[in-house]
Design an enzyme around this catalytic site. Structure first.
Site, mmCIF file in Angstrom:
data_model
loop_
_atom_site.group_PDB
_atom_site.id
_atom_site.type_symbol
_atom_site.label_atom_id
_atom_site.label_comp_id
_atom_site.label_asym_id
_atom_site.label_seq_id
_atom_site.Cartn_x
_atom_site.Cartn_y
_atom_site.Cartn_z
ATOM 1 N N SER A 88 5.823 -5.472 -1.137
ATOM 2 C CA SER A 88 5.945 -4.028 -1.602
ATOM 3 C C SER A 88 6.335 -3.017 -0.474
ATOM 4 O O SER A 88 7.311 -3.109 0.268
ATOM 5 C CB SER A 88 4.474 -3.513 -2.306
ATOM 6 O OG SER A 88 4.803 -2.240 -2.884
ATOM 7 N N ALA A 89 5.275 -2.187 -0.008
ATOM 8 C CA ALA A 89 5.814 -1.240 1.331
ATOM 9 C C ALA A 89 6.024 -2.173 2.442
ATOM 10 O O ALA A 89 6.878 -1.715 3.314
ATOM 11 C CB ALA A 89 4.211 -0.569 1.474
ATOM 12 N N GLU A 135 8.778 -6.496 -10.693
ATOM 13 C CA GLU A 135 7.782 -7.139 -10.348
ATOM 14 C C GLU A 135 7.786 -8.777 -10.611
ATOM 15 O O GLU A 135 8.389 -9.152 -11.705
ATOM 16 C CB GLU A 135 6.320 -6.807 -11.260
ATOM 17 C CG GLU A 135 6.181 -5.364 -10.334
ATOM 18 C CD GLU A 135 4.697 -4.685 -10.947
ATOM 19 O OE1 GLU A 135 4.031 -5.376 -11.795
ATOM 20 O OE2 GLU A 135 4.280 -3.868 -10.306
ATOM 21 N N HIS A 141 8.707 -3.135 -7.286
ATOM 22 C CA HIS A 141 7.991 -2.625 -8.532
ATOM 23 C C HIS A 141 9.043 -2.049 -9.484
ATOM 24 O O HIS A 141 8.491 -0.850 -10.024
ATOM 25 C CB HIS A 141 6.746 -1.659 -8.276
ATOM 26 C CG HIS A 141 5.853 -2.180 -7.408
ATOM 27 N ND1 HIS A 141 4.835 -3.032 -7.744
ATOM 28 C CD2 HIS A 141 5.580 -1.801 -6.193
ATOM 29 C CE1 HIS A 141 3.917 -3.431 -6.688
ATOM 30 N NE2 HIS A 141 4.334 -2.288 -5.709
ATOM 31 N N GLY A 195 0.931 -1.135 0.050
ATOM 32 C CA GLY A 195 0.011 0.068 0.143
ATOM 33 C C GLY A 195 0.859 1.320 -0.012
ATOM 34 O O GLY A 195 1.790 1.283 -0.699
#
Lengths: 278, 278
Positions: free
Chosen positions: A167-168, A239, A204, A134
């Protein structure tokens, strides 16, 4: 460098104290305060840490966590319950429900830290934690607000808490969140994060598009700007890529290569299955 | 919201004091502390402020500042010397030389603030200031380090300093830099910026690409996340767009439309030549 260090030490009023348990030969936090050089000798000298750091939770053309399922099952083998951290998204209830359903399909029970009366106590007893993606600033601010950085760091470093991030959630495993792609929509008290690895991750990661007419910086240009100001190396995860850290070794997993950025050196590629030598 | 406000007020030890001269009916800084709603009545009620806020300094297929030259000449009419701020890039000397040559071609002399023995004194006597693009975090940190935010803000609000910004230089004219696209490669003491306008700018705005396979958030998704946490509206400037602020009016200039984001409302388009009604 020294400007940054001074500025940061000048902000101590809002930064949690340094952890007392720092098994790295160079503290990963040292790289924030001093922008210390990371050498081969310092690379994951703590062999107790167990991490699975995923670039992206959904890969184009497949469902949520599908591309990582095999690796997740292997990484979490023997774990019954996973503590989920939904702070990176606004809709915490919805996010927790989605993750609980997905991980149930792999045989894991899920509790969400945002529904616990005492989040710190949950962290203290969890077998494994999953920090979802997020907005990285929102995530880190909530980790500070709930005072969770210290217990997560300590238990991961002791080897009693397996840590999975996407991700985050992978960004906050690093010394700082200075290599996030996210917009700073809220202001955490510091950009300092967990420091479970002695390098930065850029999730990413996307290669420059030769057909683009956009004049904004490419991702590579942004990471080279990071290295103008910081000495910590960067592992840029395309990714489909993920890092698995176990037994003091950092291995690239998944279906995409990573790109390694170090100050003063040309970027180099790391292929899935290879060990990261920093 | 209140969490954010509390966190920020708790960091006052490192944030410069509130400026005493705040001619807006709602202080632009108020929108940071309270995430105050901006109404039509509050829109640029200070008619003295003169700004030219450019999305991007180079447009694809043309040279540095070419697409903005007509607007710059008109905005700076009567000005002889421009004070340049090169802090957003690492190579300050090279950046200043490039800008001096380009603006000389339009008939303006340029001095660079980084070469002045007393940067604050330069700001106090300048007719016009140009803050160039690069990394917004690096730029804002240097503005704090050199204690330039207060004098720039005060003189621009008094109407005695014309302010031109490109990209990062447009970001810092806003209440905060929370809508920058840049990587947080350094840590300023606060994300609070000049607050010369009562809205946020997102430069280099790019529409979602329907052919993209990248799973990271689109720019629109990022700005909607900003509005989950903040009430300040956002003017997203596509490359080629710029805002001119004069006489209490905000006009869209340039060759590209802007996209306006407000909490609880669908985004809407603004075409060049139109007045921004917030």
């Amino acid at each position: 460098m020294s400007e940054t260090a001074n500025r940061m030490s000048g902000r101590e009023c809002n930064i949690p104290p340094m952890p007392t348990h720092v098994p790295f030969s160079i503290s990963p936090l040292g790289s924030i305060y001093n922008a210390s050089r990371i050498t081969n000798e310092d690379n994951m000298s703590n062999s107790l840490v167990r991490l699975l750091l995923i670039s992206n939770s959904t890969l184009h053309g497949s469902g949520y966590l599908d591309h990582a399922e095999g690796e997740i099952r292997d990484f979490l083998a023997g774990v019954r319950q996973v503590l989920f951290v939904p702070y990176a998204l606004r809709d915490r209830d919805g996010y927790a429900a989605k993750v609980a359903e997905r991980l149930a399909g792999m045989g894991f029970r899920v509790s969400s830290v945002h529904q616990a009366p005492d989040p710190r106590a949950e962290v203290e007893t969890a077998e494994a934690i999953f920090i979802g993606g997020g907005n990285t600033f929102r995530l880190l601010k909530a980790l500070y607000d709930n005072d969770l950085l210290d217990p997560i760091r300590r238990r991961a470093q002791e080897g009693s808490l397996r840590y999975m991030g996407a991700s985050a959630g992978s960004n906050v495993a690093c010394p700082t969140i200075r290599t996030t792609n996210d917009m700073p929509i809220v202001e955490p008290p510091s950009l300092r994060a967990l420091g479970l690895v002695p390098f930065q991750i850029n999730p990413h990661y996307i290669d420059p598009d030769p057909n683009s007419t956009l004049m904004a910086e490419t991702r590579e240009e942004r990471l080279l700007q990071f290295l103008e100001e910081n000495e910590t190396p960067v592992v840029a995860l395309r990714e489909g890529a993920m890092l698995r850290v176990e037994g003091g070794r950092v291995m690239l997993k998944g279906v995409a290569a990573a790109r390694i950025f170090r100050r003063g050196q040309p970027p180099r590629e790391l292929v899935p299955g290879a060990r990261l030598e920093l």
